[in-house]
Motif scaffolding. Structure first.
Motif: not given
Length: 275
Positions: A113-132
């Motif tokens: 509501s205040a105009g902050n843009l929130i966005f996710s950056c998961p990295g490559p979809s196959g990278d499951e070994a490390t939570p990056t």
């Protein structure tokens, strides 16, 4: 719940459905390097966003600007539809770094509501070994910083109707987190995060999600052929079964004309659940 209708086909991995003020339905084509549109009169077309792009989540602001994540160019980009966007217009790159480093394959985005843009950056979809994976905020004055990190593929985002509860889907752990969010803070922070719900089997996990006109949360569960519906306390209400296995995101037509719209990746379709 109304009948499911297919309103567009032949799309190349569609995602991020959203509506502009004139009633035009937009979505991205991740594998098509374009934004697809469907007007109320049935006219459809595409806006190319350039070679090497991979557009993902899409958000339309109050000025009819189309903001989208581009995991191919590692950027948040914007197309000013209100300025009379044409099929040959190219969106601008607005954000491409955090902490002095390129964004790590941005995926989905919302605005508070205040105009902050929130966005996710998961990295490559196959990278499951490390939570990056991490989630960022860009303030109205252009400051960009992380609000959480160390997640296994953070994906869809939503704010509950109170405006102070931020939900983050963690796809590879099949769960949705919640935490306190103050849009008006000098430096917004995601506070006291905890697990809100576990989406369970089957499927890969929660993808895009949105708040419906009934105040409930609608969650596209990739690989599960359904949209799950939760109330504001996280109680599972029902599943909406779909014809394709891989729904990627969901949106609600603010006019109510199209009801609920779902992007379906396996079959390359736009689905409409009639009101």
């Amino acid at each position: 719940m109304g009948q499911i209708e297919t309103i567009a086909t032949g799309l190349r991995l569609p995602e991020g459905p959203a509506f502009t003020a004139d009633g035009t339905l937009w979505c991205v084509e991740q594998e098509g390097e374009s934004l697809f549109f469907l007007k109320p009169d049935g006219e459809s077309g595409r806006v190319s966003v350039g070679a090497g792009s991979r557009p993902n989540g899409l958000y339309v602001d109050s000025l009819d600007r189309l903001w989208f994540c581009d995991s191919g160019l590692n950027a948040i980009r914007c197309l000013n539809y209100s300025a009379g966007a044409t099929l040959d217009m190219k969106p601008e790159i607005i954000i491409d770094q955090v902490d002095g480093k390129p964004l790590n394959m941005p995926n989905d985005l919302i605005r508070d509501s205040a105009g902050n843009l929130i966005f996710s950056c998961p990295g490559p979809s196959g990278d499951e070994a490390t939570p990056t994976g991490y989630v960022c905020v860009c303030t109205p004055v252009g400051e960009v910083f992380k609000i959480t990190e160390g997640l296994f593929y953070p994906n869809g985002l939503a704010l509950l109707p109170d405006g102070n509860t931020l939900l983050i889907a963690e796809t590879h752990r099949k769960r949705i987190w919640y935490g306190y969010w103050d849009p008006n803070a000098d430096e917004p922070a995601w506070e006291n995060p905890d697990i809100w719900v576990k989406t369970g089997e089957p499927g890969h996990g929660p993808d895009g999600m949105t708040i419906g006109p009934d105040g409930n949360l609608y969650v596209a569960v990739y690989g599960a052929a359904c949209v799950k519906v939760y109330d504001q306390q996280g109680k599972h209400l029902r599943d909406i079964s779909l014809p394709g296995e891989c729904p990627t995101n969901v949106a609600c037509d603010p006019t109510g004309r199209r009801g609920i719209v779902i992007t379906e990746g396996e079959r390359g379709e736009l689905l409409q659940i009639n009101p």
